[in-house]
Scaffold this motif. Structure first.
Motif, short mmCIF file in Angstrom:
data_model
loop_
_atom_site.label_atom_id
_atom_site.label_comp_id
_atom_site.label_asym_id
_atom_site.label_seq_id
_atom_site.Cartn_x
_atom_site.Cartn_y
_atom_site.Cartn_z
N UNK A 6 -22.35 -36.58 -7.03
CA UNK A 6 -23.06 -37.29 -5.97
C UNK A 6 -22.16 -38.35 -5.33
N UNK A 7 -21.30 -38.98 -6.13
CA UNK A 7 -20.38 -39.98 -5.58
C UNK A 7 -19.41 -39.33 -4.60
N UNK A 8 -18.94 -38.12 -4.90
CA UNK A 8 -18.06 -37.41 -3.97
C UNK A 8 -18.75 -37.18 -2.63
N UNK A 9 -20.08 -37.10 -2.65
CA UNK A 9 -20.86 -36.90 -1.44
C UNK A 9 -21.26 -38.22 -0.77
N UNK A 10 -20.82 -39.34 -1.37
CA UNK A 10 -21.13 -40.64 -0.80
C UNK A 10 -22.44 -41.24 -1.28
N UNK A 60 -17.87 -43.55 -1.09
CA UNK A 60 -17.81 -43.74 0.36
C UNK A 60 -18.40 -42.54 1.07
N UNK A 61 -19.23 -42.81 2.07
CA UNK A 61 -19.81 -41.72 2.87
C UNK A 61 -18.72 -41.08 3.72
N UNK A 62 -18.86 -39.79 3.95
CA UNK A 62 -17.92 -39.04 4.77
C UNK A 62 -18.18 -39.35 6.24
N UNK A 63 -17.10 -39.43 7.03
CA UNK A 63 -17.24 -39.73 8.46
C UNK A 63 -17.83 -38.56 9.25
N UNK A 64 -17.58 -37.33 8.80
CA UNK A 64 -18.00 -36.16 9.55
C UNK A 64 -19.22 -35.45 8.97
N UNK A 65 -19.42 -35.55 7.65
CA UNK A 65 -20.48 -34.79 6.99
C UNK A 65 -21.59 -35.70 6.49
N UNK A 66 -22.81 -35.19 6.54
CA UNK A 66 -23.96 -35.91 5.98
C UNK A 66 -24.47 -35.09 4.80
N UNK A 67 -24.55 -35.70 3.64
CA UNK A 67 -24.98 -35.00 2.44
C UNK A 67 -26.39 -35.41 2.05
N UNK A 68 -27.16 -34.46 1.62
CA UNK A 68 -28.48 -34.70 1.04
C UNK A 68 -28.48 -33.98 -0.31
N UNK A 69 -28.28 -34.74 -1.37
CA UNK A 69 -28.22 -34.14 -2.70
C UNK A 69 -29.61 -33.97 -3.29
N UNK A 70 -29.83 -32.82 -3.91
CA UNK A 70 -31.09 -32.57 -4.62
C UNK A 70 -30.71 -32.00 -5.98
#
Length: 106
Positions: free
Chosen positions: A52-56, A70-80
């Protein structure tokens, strides 16, 4: 399995981008009994926290060592991330079955 949705192709009709991606990862359950925390699976918990940390996403800001998520500048992650039904309810059902079986003999 990994799935990609909202695919777009380039001039040669090769897939060049996708709007959504979904993946599935599974870990083996290796629970331990800890006097302070009860039954836990520290390897799975830490793996989930690191992924989850890799996904920000900082899943547990109180955990040690601290992670820089850190959140990615280009991608938005929604972890489930979730437990399986067998894992979640297996112990409860097994406990009920033993009590139900004992009641037949009483």
């Amino acid at each position: 399995k990994t799935m990609v949705g909202g695919l777009a192709s380039d001039a040669t009709w090769e897939y060049a981008s996708g709007k959504h991606i979904a993946g599935f990862w599974a870990l083996s359950k290796k629970e331990l009994y800890c006097p302070k925390e009860g039954v836990v699976d520290p390897v799975a918990d830490e793996w989930e926290r690191q992924v989850l940390c890799l996904m920000g996403i900082d899943a547990d800001p109180r955990a040690e060592p601290k992670l820089d998520c850190k959140e990615d500048d280009l991608l938005k992650f929604s972890g489930l991330f979730q437990r399986s039904l067998g894992d979640e309810f297996g112990n409860a059902i097994r406990g009920d079955i033993s009590k139900l079986s004992a009641s037949y003999f009483v």
